[in-house]
Design a protein around this motif. Structure first.
Motif, PDB file in Angstrom:
ATOM      1  N   ALA A 184      50.626  32.824  30.798  1.00  0.00           N
ATOM      2  CA  ALA A 184      50.417  31.510  30.178  1.00  0.00           C
ATOM      3  C   ALA A 184      49.886  30.493  31.172  1.00  0.00           C
ATOM      4  N   GLY A 185      50.175  30.683  32.446  1.00  0.00           N
ATOM      5  CA  GLY A 185      49.711  29.736  33.459  1.00  0.00           C
ATOM      6  C   GLY A 185      50.682  28.590  33.667  1.00  0.00           C
ATOM      7  N   LEU A 186      50.270  27.648  34.493  1.00  0.00           N
ATOM      8  CA  LEU A 186      51.137  26.522  34.845  1.00  0.00           C
ATOM      9  C   LEU A 186      51.198  25.488  33.727  1.00  0.00           C
ATOM     10  N   THR A 187      50.089  25.247  33.051  1.00  0.00           N
ATOM     11  CA  THR A 187      50.038  24.271  31.966  1.00  0.00           C
ATOM     12  C   THR A 187      48.974  24.667  30.950  1.00  0.00           C
ATOM     13  N   GLU A 188      49.161  24.243  29.707  1.00  0.00           N
ATOM     14  CA  GLU A 188      48.175  24.502  28.658  1.00  0.00           C
ATOM     15  C   GLU A 188      47.339  23.258  28.356  1.00  0.00           C
ATOM     16  N   HIS A 189      47.558  22.174  29.077  1.00  0.00           N
ATOM     17  CA  HIS A 189      46.833  20.920  28.847  1.00  0.00           C
ATOM     18  C   HIS A 189      45.375  21.100  29.291  1.00  0.00           C
ATOM     19  N   PRO A 190      44.401  20.999  28.367  1.00  0.00           N
ATOM     20  CA  PRO A 190      42.990  21.253  28.707  1.00  0.00           C
ATOM     21  C   PRO A 190      42.444  20.333  29.788  1.00  0.00           C
ATOM     22  N   GLY A 191      42.868  19.070  29.776  1.00  0.00           N
ATOM     23  CA  GLY A 191      42.331  18.120  30.737  1.00  0.00           C
ATOM     24  C   GLY A 191      42.789  18.357  32.163  1.00  0.00           C
ATOM     25  N   LEU A 192      43.844  19.158  32.347  1.00  0.00           N
ATOM     26  CA  LEU A 192      44.376  19.406  33.689  1.00  0.00           C
ATOM     27  C   LEU A 192      43.866  20.706  34.302  1.00  0.00           C
ATOM     28  N   GLN A 193      43.207  21.540  33.508  1.00  0.00           N
ATOM     29  CA  GLN A 193      42.825  22.872  33.986  1.00  0.00           C
ATOM     30  C   GLN A 193      41.894  22.816  35.200  1.00  0.00           C
ATOM     31  N   LEU A 194      40.807  22.069  35.100  1.00  0.00           N
ATOM     32  CA  LEU A 194      39.830  22.027  36.195  1.00  0.00           C
ATOM     33  C   LEU A 194      40.377  21.323  37.436  1.00  0.00           C
ATOM     34  N   PRO A 195      41.029  20.134  37.287  1.00  0.00           N
ATOM     35  CA  PRO A 195      41.610  19.512  38.484  1.00  0.00           C
ATOM     36  C   PRO A 195      42.632  20.401  39.186  1.00  0.00           C
ATOM     37  N   LEU A 196      43.487  21.087  38.397  1.00  0.00           N
ATOM     38  CA  LEU A 196      44.485  21.965  38.999  1.00  0.00           C
ATOM     39  C   LEU A 196      43.830  23.173  39.671  1.00  0.00           C
ATOM     40  N   PHE A 229      43.320  29.004  35.074  1.00  0.00           N
ATOM     41  CA  PHE A 229      42.723  27.679  34.894  1.00  0.00           C
ATOM     42  C   PHE A 229      41.285  27.747  34.376  1.00  0.00           C
ATOM     43  N   VAL A 230      40.623  28.890  34.547  1.00  0.00           N
ATOM     44  CA  VAL A 230      39.194  28.984  34.198  1.00  0.00           C
ATOM     45  C   VAL A 230      38.905  30.020  33.110  1.00  0.00           C
ATOM     46  N   THR A 231      39.929  30.739  32.643  1.00  0.00           N
ATOM     47  CA  THR A 231      39.727  31.710  31.572  1.00  0.00           C
ATOM     48  C   THR A 231      40.590  31.329  30.370  1.00  0.00           C
ATOM     49  N   GLU A 232      40.106  31.658  29.197  1.00  0.00           N
ATOM     50  CA  GLU A 232      40.835  31.317  27.979  1.00  0.00           C
ATOM     51  C   GLU A 232      42.106  32.153  27.853  1.00  0.00           C
ATOM     52  N   LYS A 233      42.024  33.428  28.271  1.00  0.00           N
ATOM     53  CA  LYS A 233      43.174  34.325  28.178  1.00  0.00           C
ATOM     54  C   LYS A 233      43.272  35.134  29.476  1.00  0.00           C
ATOM     55  N   ASN A 234      44.248  34.787  30.303  1.00  0.00           N
ATOM     56  CA  ASN A 234      44.415  35.431  31.605  1.00  0.00           C
ATOM     57  C   ASN A 234      45.306  36.668  31.450  1.00  0.00           C
ATOM     58  N   THR A 235      44.681  37.826  31.265  1.00  0.00           N
ATOM     59  CA  THR A 235      45.437  39.054  31.021  1.00  0.00           C
ATOM     60  C   THR A 235      45.706  39.797  32.335  1.00  0.00           C
ATOM     61  N   ILE A 236      46.789  40.569  32.329  1.00  0.00           N
ATOM     62  CA  ILE A 236      47.136  41.421  33.460  1.00  0.00           C
ATOM     63  C   ILE A 236      47.745  42.698  32.903  1.00  0.00           C
ATOM     64  N   SER A 237      47.296  43.840  33.377  1.00  0.00           N
ATOM     65  CA  SER A 237      47.787  45.115  32.864  1.00  0.00           C
ATOM     66  C   SER A 237      49.251  45.324  33.260  1.00  0.00           C
ATOM     67  N   TYR A 238      49.928  46.192  32.535  1.00  0.00           N
ATOM     68  CA  TYR A 238      51.337  46.470  32.828  1.00  0.00           C
ATOM     69  C   TYR A 238      51.523  46.986  34.260  1.00  0.00           C
ATOM     70  N   PRO A 239      50.734  47.990  34.715  1.00  0.00           N
ATOM     71  CA  PRO A 239      50.904  48.450  36.107  1.00  0.00           C
ATOM     72  C   PRO A 239      50.617  47.351  37.129  1.00  0.00           C
ATOM     73  N   ALA A 240      49.582  46.529  36.862  1.00  0.00           N
ATOM     74  CA  ALA A 240      49.247  45.441  37.787  1.00  0.00           C
ATOM     75  C   ALA A 240      50.363  44.404  37.818  1.00  0.00           C
ATOM     76  N   CYS A 241      50.978  44.156  36.667  1.00  0.00           N
ATOM     77  CA  CYS A 241      52.076  43.188  36.583  1.00  0.00           C
ATOM     78  C   CYS A 241      53.280  43.669  37.391  1.00  0.00           C
ATOM     79  N   MET A 242      53.627  44.947  37.244  1.00  0.00           N
ATOM     80  CA  MET A 242      54.749  45.501  38.001  1.00  0.00           C
ATOM     81  C   MET A 242      54.443  45.518  39.498  1.00  0.00           C
TER      82      MET A 242
END
Length: 311
Positions: A15-27, A85-98
């Protein structure tokens, strides 16, 4: 297990740090800048300590190990965080997550114990200065550093092993910017009792044991400082300890807030903010508060620059 009640999760969404669109690029630019400073600061410290014979002492040996831990920890976390911050959906595979969970835990646990080792080093230097070189021998320092990494590997293996037995539901959104313990346990379809007991036990050990070591070291340090007659000597000793105390307070305070409470009580949004301090901010600050403000480091850095100017 009833069919249809569970699903085999192959990937998660961070989900990331925040879902606020205006903060994505500055962050994005903020944390990119922090990451660059972290990498450069810690790399400079590792290279400088390795090249300068003046810095071949136990204190700087531990500092170079701390810089390595901070560099690795930041690299495990920040690049994937920047993607959110720059992708609409930041996915990570199960093995990569572990894998991210495992290495994150290795380095964060190692940092806990490395801070305690550094406090003990300062205790010996201030309370027993005449025996410092004998006590803090190369063999002892090497064993202490190896012990720090063994602690990290043991804790990470226990947590990750328990996480691999957890069944995950169809909900695959991790309410965090990295694969961390409690955000993953929130998605579980199976009992997480064993996981929470392991988290509480290991977190208590990996936080409280180093804290007790640090506190006891500083009690003796403060007692020794008060026996120093020279005000200049007292000021120098207090100055050497103040930066370490500040970093310890930030690191352990945020880590304890995140982990030393049941997941049912913990707020993930609060947890994300507090974890930013010990996962991203502290690795950036450590080279500054421990080393770049240090007189010996400045002298060694200037000497290396002078040598390069003559080449």
């Amino acid at each position: 297990m009833a069919a249809g009640n569970h699903s085999s999760v192959t990937e998660f969404i961070l989900a990331g740090l925040t879902e606020h669109p205006g903060l994505q690029l500055p962050l994005f630019f903020l944390f990119l800048g922090i990451y660059v400073v972290t990498v450069l600061g810690n790399l400079v410290m590792i290279i400088l300590i390795g090249l300068s014979s003046r810095l071949h002492t136990p204190m700087y040996y531990f500092l170079s190990s701390l810089s390595f831990i901070d560099l690795c920890q930041s690299t495990v976390i920040t690049p994937k965080m920047l993607m959110s911050f720059v992708t609409e959906k930041n996915t990570i595979s199960y093995p990569a997550c572990m894998t991210q969970l495992f290495f994150f835990l290795v380095f964060v646990i190692s940092e806990c114990h490395m801070l305690a080792v550094m406090a003990y080093d300062r205790f010996v230097a201030i309370c027993n200065p005449l025996l410092y070189n004998v006590t803090m021998s190369y063999q002892l320092c090497s064993c202490m550093v190896v012990g720090v990494y063994i602690m990290g590997l043991t804790g990470a293996t226990a947590h990750t092993g328990c996480m691999l037995r957890v069944l995950f539901c169809k909900a695959d959104v991790i309410n965090h910017y990295l694969c961390d313990l409690f955000p993953l346990l929130e998605l579980s379809c199976s009992s997480t009792y064993i996981n929470e007991v392991v988290v509480l036990c290991f977190s208590a050990f990996n936080i409280l044991t180093p804290i007790l070591t640090i506190l006891s070291s500083y009690i003796f340090i403060i007692s020794s400082i008060f026996h120093i007659r020279s005000m200049e000597g007292r000021s120098k000793a207090f100055s050497a300890c103040s930066s370490h105390i500040s970093a310890v307070a930030i690191f352990y305070g945020s880590a304890a807030f995140m982990y030393l409470q049941p997941s049912s009580v913990s707020s993930m949004d609060q947890g994300k903010v507090s974890s930013v301090f010990y996962t991203i901010i502290v690795p950036m600050l450590n080279p500054l508060i421990y080393s770049l403000r240090n007189k010996d480091v400045k002298i060694a850095f200037n000497k290396i620059l002078e040598k390069r100017s003559f080449l």
